[in-house]
Design a protein around this motif. Sequence first.
Motif, mmCIF file in Angstrom:
data_model
loop_
_atom_site.group_PDB
_atom_site.id
_atom_site.type_symbol
_atom_site.label_atom_id
_atom_site.label_comp_id
_atom_site.label_asym_id
_atom_site.label_seq_id
_atom_site.Cartn_x
_atom_site.Cartn_y
_atom_site.Cartn_z
ATOM 1 N N GLU A 76 -5.612 -4.514 8.625
ATOM 2 C CA GLU A 76 -6.912 -5.341 8.284
ATOM 3 C C GLU A 76 -6.602 -6.681 7.190
ATOM 4 O O GLU A 76 -7.583 -7.466 7.106
ATOM 5 N N GLY A 77 -5.389 -6.484 6.740
ATOM 6 C CA GLY A 77 -4.929 -7.856 5.956
ATOM 7 C C GLY A 77 -5.311 -7.533 4.411
ATOM 8 O O GLY A 77 -5.090 -8.404 3.702
ATOM 9 N N LYS A 78 -5.660 -6.572 4.216
ATOM 10 C CA LYS A 78 -5.994 -6.106 2.688
ATOM 11 C C LYS A 78 -4.670 -5.952 1.841
ATOM 12 O O LYS A 78 -4.688 -6.080 0.614
ATOM 13 N N SER A 79 -3.679 -5.557 2.509
ATOM 14 C CA SER A 79 -2.340 -5.214 1.952
ATOM 15 C C SER A 79 -1.222 -5.938 3.021
ATOM 16 O O SER A 79 -1.491 -6.024 4.128
ATOM 17 N N ASP A 80 -0.267 -6.203 2.306
ATOM 18 C CA ASP A 80 0.804 -6.937 2.935
ATOM 19 C C ASP A 80 1.924 -6.034 3.972
ATOM 20 O O ASP A 80 2.255 -6.216 4.852
ATOM 21 N N ALA A 81 2.015 -4.674 3.341
ATOM 22 C CA ALA A 81 2.961 -3.815 4.006
ATOM 23 C C ALA A 81 2.530 -2.364 3.365
ATOM 24 O O ALA A 81 1.606 -2.284 2.404
ATOM 25 N N ALA A 83 0.748 -1.222 -0.044
ATOM 26 C CA ALA A 83 0.072 0.013 0.175
ATOM 27 C C ALA A 83 0.840 1.205 0.079
ATOM 28 O O ALA A 83 2.075 1.498 0.534
ATOM 29 N N THR A 84 0.383 2.408 -0.629
ATOM 30 C CA THR A 84 1.036 3.564 -0.620
ATOM 31 C C THR A 84 0.213 4.816 -1.022
ATOM 32 O O THR A 84 -1.088 4.290 -1.027
ATOM 33 N N ILE A 85 0.585 5.756 -1.020
ATOM 34 C CA ILE A 85 -0.203 7.089 -1.511
ATOM 35 C C ILE A 85 0.136 7.386 -2.865
ATOM 36 O O ILE A 85 1.139 7.525 -3.057
ATOM 37 N N GLY A 86 -0.892 7.468 -3.750
ATOM 38 C CA GLY A 86 -0.886 7.936 -4.908
ATOM 39 C C GLY A 86 -0.078 9.162 -5.114
ATOM 40 O O GLY A 86 -0.195 10.152 -4.406
ATOM 41 N N GLN A 87 0.725 9.521 -6.261
ATOM 42 C CA GLN A 87 1.146 10.739 -6.734
ATOM 43 C C GLN A 87 2.182 11.378 -5.718
ATOM 44 O O GLN A 87 2.463 12.409 -5.537
ATOM 45 N N THR A 88 3.140 10.341 -5.001
ATOM 46 C CA THR A 88 4.142 10.528 -4.093
ATOM 47 C C THR A 88 5.287 10.041 -4.373
ATOM 48 O O THR A 88 5.501 9.151 -5.314
ATOM 49 N N ALA A 89 6.414 10.451 -3.855
ATOM 50 C CA ALA A 89 7.672 9.784 -4.057
ATOM 51 C C ALA A 89 7.721 8.332 -3.765
ATOM 52 O O ALA A 89 8.477 7.487 -4.298
ATOM 53 N N SER A 90 6.920 7.801 -2.843
ATOM 54 C CA SER A 90 6.910 6.397 -2.346
ATOM 55 C C SER A 90 6.270 5.737 -3.571
ATOM 56 O O SER A 90 6.824 4.627 -4.069
ATOM 57 N N THR A 121 -4.050 7.380 6.302
ATOM 58 C CA THR A 121 -4.925 6.538 7.374
ATOM 59 C C THR A 121 -5.360 5.146 6.740
ATOM 60 O O THR A 121 -5.371 4.170 7.061
ATOM 61 N N THR A 122 -6.143 5.468 5.444
ATOM 62 C CA THR A 122 -6.619 4.287 4.852
ATOM 63 C C THR A 122 -5.709 3.286 4.339
ATOM 64 O O THR A 122 -5.936 2.153 4.676
ATOM 65 N N ALA A 123 -4.511 3.775 3.858
ATOM 66 C CA ALA A 123 -3.536 2.855 3.645
ATOM 67 C C ALA A 123 -2.803 1.989 4.654
ATOM 68 O O ALA A 123 -2.712 0.706 4.542
ATOM 69 N N MET A 124 -2.860 2.685 5.852
ATOM 70 C CA MET A 124 -2.109 1.899 7.210
ATOM 71 C C MET A 124 -3.548 0.941 7.614
ATOM 72 O O MET A 124 -3.013 -0.090 7.986
ATOM 73 N N THR A 125 -4.681 1.487 7.472
ATOM 74 C CA THR A 125 -5.670 0.478 7.945
ATOM 75 C C THR A 125 -5.939 -0.811 7.143
ATOM 76 O O THR A 125 -6.058 -1.911 7.522
#
Length: 355
Positions: free
Chosen positions: A280-285, A247-254, A272-276
């Motif tokens: 919740e197991g929707k993303s591995d990291a 998971a990450t945030i769109g349009q960013t360096a990451s 917050t949504t990405a970390m959640t």
Amino acid sequence: MVHRIFTWFFLLTLTISTQVHAQTSTLRVGITEVPPFVMQTEDGRWEGISIDLWREVAAGMGRDYEWVPMSFNDLLAATENGDIDVAVGALTMTADRESRFDFSHPFYQTGLSIAVPPVPEQSLLASLKALISWQFVSVILALGALLLAVGFLLWLVERRRNPEQFGGSAAEGIGSSFWWAAVTMTTVGYGDKAPVSFPGRLIALVWMFAGLIMVASFTAAITSSLTVSNLRTGIEGVGDLPGKVVATIGQTASQRYLEEQRIRYQPYPDLTTAMTSVAEGKSDAIVYDRPLMQYRNQQLGQQRLTILPGVFAEQLYALALPEDSALRAPVSQQILRVTESEDWGAIQAAYLGSE
């Protein structure tokens, strides 16, 4: 001659007036909320690492200013178009952005980090809960059924040839055979019971070898049942990310980093949504700026992630100004003054705490 002198005097006056106005006009400071660098309190005040920094910079230059809140994308466009005098936030210095507007001297050095699902603490209570899990109970039931089947088969061939050990009623004979199958499988072998017929000894021989496999499998099943809730995703660093859903945030360096490394990612609109999604197991990291995750992680409560140590793809944060802005030099000078002071460390610790 008089006309030339008048014209020269008029232009000089106009130039001086313009410069004085430029030095005394209220600066338009664009901001976008990005905790812990820019945050708005419940009573409408703005605070954060970058906010405190700018207040010190503006005071050092003796300039008045007004906040202009806007979205992140609008902030970049407004800086490029000159609609604001300076952009304050957590802007990463990149070559692409440098071609669109100017940056001040950097005020914060950081990098990307990885956060993985929370790792529960191992405890006696957690182990006891694992023992009553369906996975553990199903293994016990399957093993019991197998022991009963082997015991029943042995009782059929031994009940007449060996009534002293496997005789009596059906319940007594099967019970004795069940006991024999259990002690033989665990290699304890008390020797109190043993088959005497050829079919019985053949069954015993096969079961002895099968018992070795059964014990190993049973031990592995128990271990898995006790530790399955404590396993990580297997991610310990950047090298473990390929093949995972990140998971990450769109349009960013990451996001750009993940694209360059050809790592599969899922963009989210906010941190917050990405970390959640990871909790919740929707993303591995999740891969994102370390200080931003570090601060937001404190707000997640029971869903708090484990942020792995270390950073990569190091970044520099700076203030952004329109291209060829006259403010660039004085702003950079004031940033150096603030970041070299003893108070700078206290400002950061007030929002980030100590790791």
